[in-house]
Structure formats: structure tokens, C-alpha cells
Design a protein around this motif. Structure first.
Motif, PDB file in Angstrom:
ATOM      1  N   GLY A 180       0.787  -1.228   0.000  1.00 39.37           N
ATOM      2  CA  GLY A 180       0.000   0.000   0.000  1.00 39.37           C
ATOM      3  C   GLY A 180       0.819   1.277   0.000  1.00 39.37           C
ATOM      4  N   ASP A 181       2.147   1.187   0.219  1.00 37.97           N
ATOM      5  CA  ASP A 181       2.986   2.391   0.160  1.00 37.97           C
ATOM      6  C   ASP A 181       2.895   3.024  -1.219  1.00 37.97           C
ATOM      7  OD1 ASP A 181       3.811   1.971   2.735  1.00 37.97           O
ATOM      8  OD2 ASP A 181       5.854   1.355   2.242  1.00 37.97           O
ATOM      9  N   LYS A 182       2.792   4.354  -1.257  1.00 39.79           N
ATOM     10  CA  LYS A 182       2.829   5.091  -2.520  1.00 39.79           C
ATOM     11  C   LYS A 182       4.130   5.887  -2.563  1.00 39.79           C
ATOM     12  CE  LYS A 182      -2.115   5.562  -3.547  1.00 39.79           C
ATOM     13  NZ  LYS A 182      -2.654   4.744  -2.459  1.00 39.79           N
ATOM     14  N   LEU A 183       4.898   5.686  -3.623  1.00 44.75           N
ATOM     15  CA  LEU A 183       6.251   6.244  -3.698  1.00 44.75           C
ATOM     16  C   LEU A 183       6.481   6.921  -5.039  1.00 44.75           C
ATOM     17  CD1 LEU A 183       8.105   3.085  -2.333  1.00 44.75           C
ATOM     18  CD2 LEU A 183       7.526   5.143  -1.027  1.00 44.75           C
ATOM     19  N   TYR A 184       6.953   8.162  -4.998  1.00 53.17           N
ATOM     20  CA  TYR A 184       7.359   8.872  -6.212  1.00 53.17           C
ATOM     21  C   TYR A 184       8.877   8.799  -6.264  1.00 53.17           C
ATOM     22  CZ  TYR A 184       7.619  12.473  -9.816  1.00 53.17           C
ATOM     23  OH  TYR A 184       7.867  13.166 -10.984  1.00 53.17           O
ATOM     24  N   LEU A 185       9.413   7.894  -7.059  1.00 50.95           N
ATOM     25  CA  LEU A 185      10.834   7.559  -7.039  1.00 50.95           C
ATOM     26  C   LEU A 185      11.629   8.196  -8.175  1.00 50.95           C
ATOM     27  CD1 LEU A 185      10.603   3.761  -6.137  1.00 50.95           C
ATOM     28  CD2 LEU A 185      10.955   5.712  -4.601  1.00 50.95           C
ATOM     29  N   TYR A 186      10.988   8.993  -9.004  1.00 47.91           N
ATOM     30  CA  TYR A 186      11.715   9.631 -10.111  1.00 47.91           C
ATOM     31  C   TYR A 186      12.890  10.437  -9.576  1.00 47.91           C
ATOM     32  CZ  TYR A 186      12.878  12.929 -13.781  1.00 47.91           C
ATOM     33  OH  TYR A 186      13.553  13.690 -14.698  1.00 47.91           O
ATOM     34  N   ASN A 187      14.021  10.344 -10.268  1.00 52.81           N
ATOM     35  CA  ASN A 187      15.199  11.133  -9.888  1.00 52.81           C
ATOM     36  C   ASN A 187      15.951  11.550 -11.142  1.00 52.81           C
ATOM     37  OD1 ASN A 187      17.654   8.901 -10.025  1.00 52.81           O
ATOM     38  ND2 ASN A 187      15.723   7.992  -9.356  1.00 52.81           N
ATOM     39  N   ASP A 188      16.685  12.656 -11.043  1.00 49.72           N
ATOM     40  CA  ASP A 188      17.396  13.177 -12.208  1.00 49.72           C
ATOM     41  C   ASP A 188      18.732  13.775 -11.788  1.00 49.72           C
ATOM     42  OD1 ASP A 188      17.084  15.963 -11.424  1.00 49.72           O
ATOM     43  OD2 ASP A 188      15.004  15.824 -12.078  1.00 49.72           O
ATOM     44  N   LEU A 189      19.472  14.239 -12.781  1.00 52.58           N
ATOM     45  CA  LEU A 189      20.813  14.784 -12.558  1.00 52.58           C
ATOM     46  C   LEU A 189      20.862  16.281 -12.844  1.00 52.58           C
ATOM     47  CD1 LEU A 189      22.886  11.953 -14.309  1.00 52.58           C
ATOM     48  CD2 LEU A 189      22.068  12.059 -11.951  1.00 52.58           C
ATOM     49  N   ASP A 190      19.716  16.942 -12.852  1.00 51.14           N
ATOM     50  CA  ASP A 190      19.662  18.355 -13.210  1.00 51.14           C
ATOM     51  C   ASP A 190      20.517  19.193 -12.261  1.00 51.14           C
ATOM     52  OD1 ASP A 190      17.938  17.551 -15.135  1.00 51.14           O
ATOM     53  OD2 ASP A 190      16.151  18.479 -14.266  1.00 51.14           O
ATOM     54  N   ALA A 191      21.327  20.059 -12.838  1.00 54.04           N
ATOM     55  CA  ALA A 191      22.196  20.924 -12.037  1.00 54.04           C
ATOM     56  C   ALA A 191      21.413  22.087 -11.462  1.00 54.04           C
ATOM     57  CB  ALA A 191      23.352  21.433 -12.890  1.00 54.04           C
ATOM     58  N   ASP A 192      21.742  22.479 -10.254  1.00 56.22           N
ATOM     59  CA  ASP A 192      21.183  23.671  -9.637  1.00 56.22           C
ATOM     60  C   ASP A 192      22.088  24.840 -10.008  1.00 56.22           C
ATOM     61  OD1 ASP A 192      20.692  25.795  -7.713  1.00 56.22           O
ATOM     62  OD2 ASP A 192      19.542  24.351  -6.552  1.00 56.22           O
ATOM     63  N   THR A 193      21.617  25.685 -10.914  1.00 54.57           N
ATOM     64  CA  THR A 193      22.484  26.758 -11.424  1.00 54.57           C
ATOM     65  C   THR A 193      22.858  27.754 -10.336  1.00 54.57           C
ATOM     66  OG1 THR A 193      20.504  27.951 -12.171  1.00 54.57           O
ATOM     67  CG2 THR A 193      21.623  26.567 -13.784  1.00 54.57           C
ATOM     68  N   ASP A 194      21.977  27.968  -9.362  1.00 57.10           N
ATOM     69  CA  ASP A 194      22.312  28.885  -8.270  1.00 57.10           C
ATOM     70  C   ASP A 194      23.489  28.352  -7.458  1.00 57.10           C
ATOM     71  OD1 ASP A 194      20.331  30.661  -8.968  1.00 57.10           O
ATOM     72  OD2 ASP A 194      18.838  29.770  -7.645  1.00 57.10           O
ATOM     73  N   ILE A 195      23.490  27.048  -7.229  1.00 59.46           N
ATOM     74  CA  ILE A 195      24.611  26.428  -6.504  1.00 59.46           C
ATOM     75  C   ILE A 195      25.896  26.536  -7.321  1.00 59.46           C
ATOM     76  CG2 ILE A 195      25.538  24.251  -5.617  1.00 59.46           C
ATOM     77  CD1 ILE A 195      23.389  25.357  -3.832  1.00 59.46           C
ATOM     78  N   LEU A 196      25.813  26.277  -8.613  1.00 59.31           N
ATOM     79  CA  LEU A 196      27.002  26.351  -9.464  1.00 59.31           C
ATOM     80  C   LEU A 196      27.576  27.767  -9.483  1.00 59.31           C
ATOM     81  CD1 LEU A 196      25.959  24.157 -12.531  1.00 59.31           C
ATOM     82  CD2 LEU A 196      27.522  23.555 -10.670  1.00 59.31           C
ATOM     83  N   LYS A 197      26.692  28.760  -9.560  1.00 62.49           N
ATOM     84  CA  LYS A 197      27.166  30.148  -9.581  1.00 62.49           C
ATOM     85  C   LYS A 197      27.802  30.532  -8.251  1.00 62.49           C
ATOM     86  CE  LYS A 197      23.680  31.711 -12.920  1.00 62.49           C
ATOM     87  NZ  LYS A 197      22.456  32.529 -13.110  1.00 62.49           N
TER      88      LYS A 197
END
Length: 352
Positions: free
Chosen positions: A219-236
Motif C-alpha cells: 500500500g505504500d505510494k512512492l514517487y521515485l523519479y530522480n534526475d541529474l539536473d544541475a542547480d544553477t544557483d549552486i554552481l554560480k
């Protein structure tokens, strides 16, 4: 890749009278006038002035469609850039789904209207969205005032519920889903013929260097999608560090009913951080010689940052991880305890 779907807009030539168009959200192909779209909660519907076609031809179904009786010539309409310089937003009215929308506003940097949908990781049934608004043309300098644009956006909002990918079996294991790159799916853990109530789920993240192992329950509902998108604010922010920085994000921040073990198979000298409220913070991922990985115990997955160089991080509360290293620091804990002792001593002194 994130499936942010930019659909739906009606426009008119630069004239003095407003003309309305009834535009829906085509999935792509087929009859564009009668194929509603399901959007993902938390996504942004992006409306700009590109790709306007004749609805009667069914061309370019992933773009905006203008009612056939409003089209002239080859079906293309010249419009002003959709921004707050050329238009104002007014007359926002909902027939359905007002509670599904977080905001409707201009994105001047990209010349478009952004309709930001609210996030809801329990939304597995289609919920109707039907909203109209007017973009009122402005006269800018000596240019002609563009005609008002009446827009209708409608379709469904909700995740696709998948009850067949994570099944519990007699070996106290859970089937590993194979379509974790699909950001529209919410998984529900289900029993197989054995009728087990729980099992161990293991899956690899998008970076290929991270494995998650966790007990899940029927019965657990899980949204497991994950990605490698960069956080531009962190990079800057850390651009001057000349560091090699990579990212791993679980946008849904899935929370489990048991503690998950996360293995980051990075080089031993790697610095592991998390992102909280847009800030880099420490994370208690410890290097394990036995596993050859950084090991994190957590019930909630979030956004992680990996760097080959040490980065400064946001302040953390007493007793949490050392903000400079991302690891527990005995000296830091001792300092915090000493501070507590001083406060206690002061309180006793005042009482006397």
C-alpha cells in the motif's frame, strides 16, 4: 528528462478588437481539438508565442492551436512577445481546478506565461483544470497596441498510478521498477500471490553511482523519479572554488515507512552535501571501507551534491552534522555540549 508540457494559447492579429479562441491541450498527433492532456502536479505549463498552427489541419499538435475560423493565410499569426511589457494579465477565471494552480504569471526572461501547478504526490486520479484569462495588449512607445488575447487552458492534472511495478514476493523482496526515468509515475507497492505485507526494495539512481535499499510495505505510494539536473544557483555560488560539482535529485523527496540505506559509490575523497531551501547543507553520509561507498541512513530522499573540493555550507542546528565537512565532528558536538553547560550554569546562578 523532465516532461514539462508547454501547450495551449490563442492569439489574434494586431487589431483593435479582442477575439477569443478555445484551445485545449493536445497530447500529440490525431485530432488536436479533442485530445486533452494530463499534466504532472508540480510542473509548469509554459505558454509563449511560438508554433501557432491551423487547428483544422492537425499540424504540430504539441504546439498551440488557434481556432480555424480565426486563421488567415498559411495559419501562422504574428504576435508580440508574451511579456509584461507588451501585455497585462487579467480576468483569470476558473471553471475547474483552482486549487491545482499555484500561480499564473509572466516569465519575462523567456517571453511567456508560466502556469505553475501545485505539487501533490498523492494525486493519482485525473483532476480537471479549466482556466481562462486575458492578455490585454499594451501600447509601447509609438508601436501599435496589440489585440487582447483570450486564452483557455484545460485538461487533466495527476500522476499515472502504477501498481504492477513494485510487487512483494515470498522472498521478502520487492520487484525493482524499470521505468524510474518517467516523471509521471507514482508507484504503489502491492502484494503478489504470496500475500506478503512487506519486502526489501533496491534500485539504482540516475547517476549510476547510487543505490537505495529500503523495506517497503503493501500500500505504500512512492514517487521515485530522480534526475541529474544541475542547480544553477549552486554552481554560480561556488564558481570560484573551481570544483567538479555533480547533482542527484529526488524532486518528490520520497519518505519511507522504514529507514533506507543509501550507498553513494563515489571516490573516497568526494565531499557529499544536500540542498535544503536552496542552500548547500551538511549530510551525514559516512565513508565505509567495507562497502566502498559513502553510506547514508535516512527515511527521506532529497537533493544531493557531490564535489571533489570542500565547499562552505549553510549553518546547521546544534547536534547536526558539521557544516564544513558534511560529516559528524566530535569537536563540534563537544563545543555544543559546553555551550549548553554554560547556559545551565548561568541559569542556576541567576536563580540563587
Amino acid at each position: 528528462m523532465k516532461k514539462v508540457l508547454a501547450l495551449v494559447l490563442a492569439v489574434m492579429m494586431l487589431a483593435t478588437i479582442a477575439m477569443a479562441a478555445d484551445v485545449n491541450n493536445p497530447v500529440g498527433g490525431g485530432d488536436v481539438a479533442n485530445t486533452p492532456k494530463r499534466w504532472i502536479p508540480g510542473s509548469t505549463i509554459k505558454i509563449n508565442d511560438s508554433g501557432i498552427v491551423n487547428a483544422a489541419t492537425g499540424e504540430n499538435a504539441n504546439r498551440y492551436v488557434l481556432a480555424a475560423d480565426k486563421v488567415e493565410g498559411d495559419g501562422m499569426i504574428a504576435v508580440k512577445n508574451i511579456n509584461s511589457t507588451n501585455y497585462s494579465l487579467s480576468n483569470v477565471k476558473y471553471t475547474d481546478g483552482k486549487n491545482l494552480v499555484e500561480s499564473i504569471k509572466f516569465n519575462d526572461a523567456n517571453d511567456r506565461i508560466d502556469i505553475k501547478l501545485k505539487q501533490d504526490y498523492t494525486s493519482t486520479k485525473a483532476k480537471a483544470l479549466d482556466v481562462t484569462f486575458t492578455l490585454k495588449g499594451k501600447k509601447v512607445g509609438k508601436t501599435a497596441k496589440p489585440a487582447d488575447i483570450d486564452v483557455r487552458v484545460y485538461g487533466d492534472v495527476g500522476y499515472t498510478l502504477d501498481k504492477t511495478s513494485i510487487l512483494l514476493n515470498d522472498n521478502d523482496e520487492a520487484t525493482t521498477p524499470t521505468n524510474l526515468d518517467d516523471d509521471s509515475i507514482l508507484y504503489e507497492v502491492d502484494k503478489d500471490a504470496g500475500g506478503n505485507a512487506y519486502g526489501t526494495l533496491e534500485f539504482d539512481a540516475a547517476d549510476g553511482d547510487t543505490t537505495v535499499s529500503v523495506r517497503v510495505y503493501d500500500g505504500d505510494k512512492l514517487y521515485l523519479y530522480n534526475d541529474l539536473d544541475a542547480d544553477t544557483d549552486i554552481l554560480k555560488k561556488y564558481a570560484d572554488n573551481d570544483a567538479d560539482i555533480t547533482f542527484l535529485n529526488f524532486p518528490g523527496e520520497p519518505t519511507f515507512n522504514s529507514t533506507a540505506t543509501v550507498y553513494f559509490y563515489k571516490e573516497e575523497g568526494t565531499y557529499v552535501y544536500a540542498i535544503k531551501n536552496g542552500q548547500l547543507t551538511a549530510v551525514n553520509a559516512k565513508w565505509s571501507d567495507d562497502d566502498g561507498a559513502f553510506v547514508l541512513k535516512t527515511r527521506t530522499l532529497g537533493s544531493y551534491v557531490f564535489s571533489d573540493k570542500k565547499l562552505s555550507v549553510a549553518a546547521t542546528t546544534p547536534g547536526s552534522e558539521n557544516p564544513d565537512t558534511g560529516a559528524n565532528d566530535v569537536v563540534g558536538i563537544a563545543t555544543a555540549l559546553a555551550a549548553v553547560a554554560l547556559v545551565s550554569a548561568a541559569a542556576v546562578s541567576l536563580k540563587k
